[in-house]
Design a protein around this motif. Sequence first.
Motif, short mmCIF file in Angstrom:
data_model
loop_
_atom_site.label_atom_id
_atom_site.label_comp_id
_atom_site.label_asym_id
_atom_site.label_seq_id
_atom_site.Cartn_x
_atom_site.Cartn_y
_atom_site.Cartn_z
N VAL A 1 60.14 51.05 31.73
CA VAL A 1 59.87 52.14 30.80
C VAL A 1 60.52 53.41 31.32
O VAL A 1 60.17 53.91 32.39
N ALA A 2 61.49 53.92 30.56
CA ALA A 2 62.25 55.09 31.00
C ALA A 2 62.13 56.27 30.04
O ALA A 2 62.66 57.34 30.31
N GLY A 3 61.46 56.08 28.92
CA GLY A 3 61.31 57.15 27.95
C GLY A 3 60.39 56.71 26.84
O GLY A 3 60.12 55.51 26.67
N ALA A 4 59.89 57.66 26.07
CA ALA A 4 58.98 57.33 24.97
C ALA A 4 58.93 58.47 23.97
O ALA A 4 59.11 59.64 24.32
N ALA A 5 58.67 58.10 22.72
CA ALA A 5 58.39 59.08 21.67
C ALA A 5 57.07 58.68 21.04
O ALA A 5 56.91 57.54 20.59
N LEU A 6 56.11 59.60 21.02
CA LEU A 6 54.82 59.39 20.38
C LEU A 6 54.80 60.22 19.10
O LEU A 6 54.95 61.45 19.15
N VAL A 7 54.64 59.56 17.96
CA VAL A 7 54.76 60.22 16.67
C VAL A 7 53.52 59.94 15.84
O VAL A 7 53.14 58.78 15.65
#
Length: 719
Positions: free
Chosen positions: A446-452
Amino acid sequence: MTTLTQLKSRLQQLALQQFHRRLLLLSGSADWCRGHAAALVDTTTLWVGDTPPPDVEAVQGRDCHRVLGHTYTSIVFDAWSGFNPNSFGQVSGTLQGGGILTLLCPTLDQWPEFDDPEHASLAVEPYTTADVGRRFISRISRLLEDDPYTLIVHETRPLPDDDAALAELIEPQSVLSHQAVPPFATEDQQQAVELIIRQLQRGRRPAVLTSDRGRGKSTALGIAAAQLAGFDYHDILITAPDRSAVQVALSIAAELLPQASLTEQGVVHATGHIRFMLPEELLQQPGEGQVLLVDEAAAIPVAMLARLLKQFPRIAFASTVHGYEGTGQGFAIRFRRVLDSVTPQWKAFHLHTPVRWAPEDPLEQLVFNLLLLNAEPAVLSGWQDAGSAVSVTRLERDQLNEDYTTLQQLFGLLVLAHYRTTPGDLRILLDSPNLHIWILRVSGQVAGAALVATEGPLPEDLIDAIWSGQRRPRGHLLPQTLVHQEGYRMAAGLACGRVMRLVVHPDLQRQGFGRLLLQHVSAAGAEMSWDYLGTSFALTDELYGFWRACGYEMVRLGNQRDAVSGCFAALLLKPLSTAGRACISRAEQRFARQFTYRLTDDWKALEPALVMAVLTQVDCPETLDEDDRSDLVGFVRFNRSYESSAYALQKLLRSALQQLSSDQLSHLLQNENVVVLLQRALQQQDWADLSAAGQGRRGQVRQMREAAGLICDLLQANG
């Protein structure tokens, strides 16, 4: 036959022998749990919940922050009243070694299906509490059942024999011995205070204390404040995200100083005072000659810490590394770079020894696991290799309860990236019904994430009430802001996705991965018939530049700075549909018309870099006519007054913003003379305010003549 009272008594004896804290879990019906817990309490017990027995100190779960700094030997946490992760983390830290934390909950196999009162905070319109996920409590109950040091008593099972029940809980541990000389509780604490005193007496050499919770960090700050007051530092400042965070430090200082009294503002003593101020208020203080102590620094944005570091030559920082107060990991990594750059002679000290309990405390390890306080992001060594696979996928959250590695890496990344991440965000991550998650993986990590979050449309029967400010339904930040604050009823019928968090691993930043995540969000949002995407954050020129480059335009800017971040809140939107484009275009045009006026009013103190950046979005091109050019020549080369040239100078700046390249504008911002001209001609800051930051009026006019001449030359060279 063994009674529950005897069982608890034996557990407490074991805890006292080891100077550890233990968890007693009563699992059954609400009446059974509360009735048995009431028989175990005494007048020294803290009861967390809404149905306490008489004559027992009690606090509602949402108010647990009020007991921070207190110490208890017995705590009852009634999860039938709601299991708030932040409250559980807060109150567990007030229990001292030898104490018992009694947790009341439904039977462990049925607890996940219980309609927890806390679900109401996650159920935004049109969802109900029945739509809220049960993943968080499923994980909690599984970890509790598997914990080898938790004593579980079930309503439906016979009470275990005390010796048999406790045999597996025994782990020999020497009692914690305090060898430090009072007022210090540990040698760690004494060394930490000595470092602060030594560093601050030598000038611009910050001291940085870090620790896990319960190591006496805040007490060390209070002792240091008292000792510094004895070294003729009569006016000592102390700051934190809120006053409750420094209560321990102030109380200790008041105890140690002669003729001292504790007030709402801080400590008043025989030779001076120790004053609490919020971070934003400190920016109005002269830093030279002052001592500043910063507690819970992890809960303050790094940008604000950097400003305080530059303003105050004598400064010390203290922060919890793993705790509900803020993201200590992010503080440790990102702020270290600032310290290395600005004050390379800074020193760090980590407090290892617990003050309230012995090392290897079972309850501390359990709370860390339950709330993921020890979550760490993935290590991405070698990701630049040609074979590193990059992927972005939308995550099914049921996977998180099955995939502990992904959950830990994801939450660890959120903790690292944002200074206000708390255990409550873990429950939102797992259970919020309107949340979507996109994961960026590099070589499987896991190197990045977007929580929307899905928001809108608003219920038709509430639109007028929201517009007039009479109703504010839970959630729906973007549409409610557009309807109520900006008056756009047309936004009520639109659906959108609010980007709550966008995080990229520090090793991968500024390489296009954040933009890649947002591209996937945009594509999915269009498929889900969202009309627009939006985000709201504490505005900085760097963040503003990133979001604008991703197609988001500002439509609103708050009218006051946040007391902790020191920034204005900005709202930026990106259209995905025709209806969304029409709404955003209208909002953007209105913001452009307002900005010029409000720049001389409530945004008068906006940073020059932001003024320039926003004006390049909202401003209309200016054309300098013959009269303007004559005024400018008179001002730059001769003795024409500022007042006679003010209009032409304002047009000159607006023209430069439209005609010069971003590199040229960035270079101009490094020129102090240009900054003074911008603050006076565009923001119309008072002469007195400008004088407080630099030269007198005569010198300021001289600076502005040089700046105007430089800009005229650049515009002429650009043709």
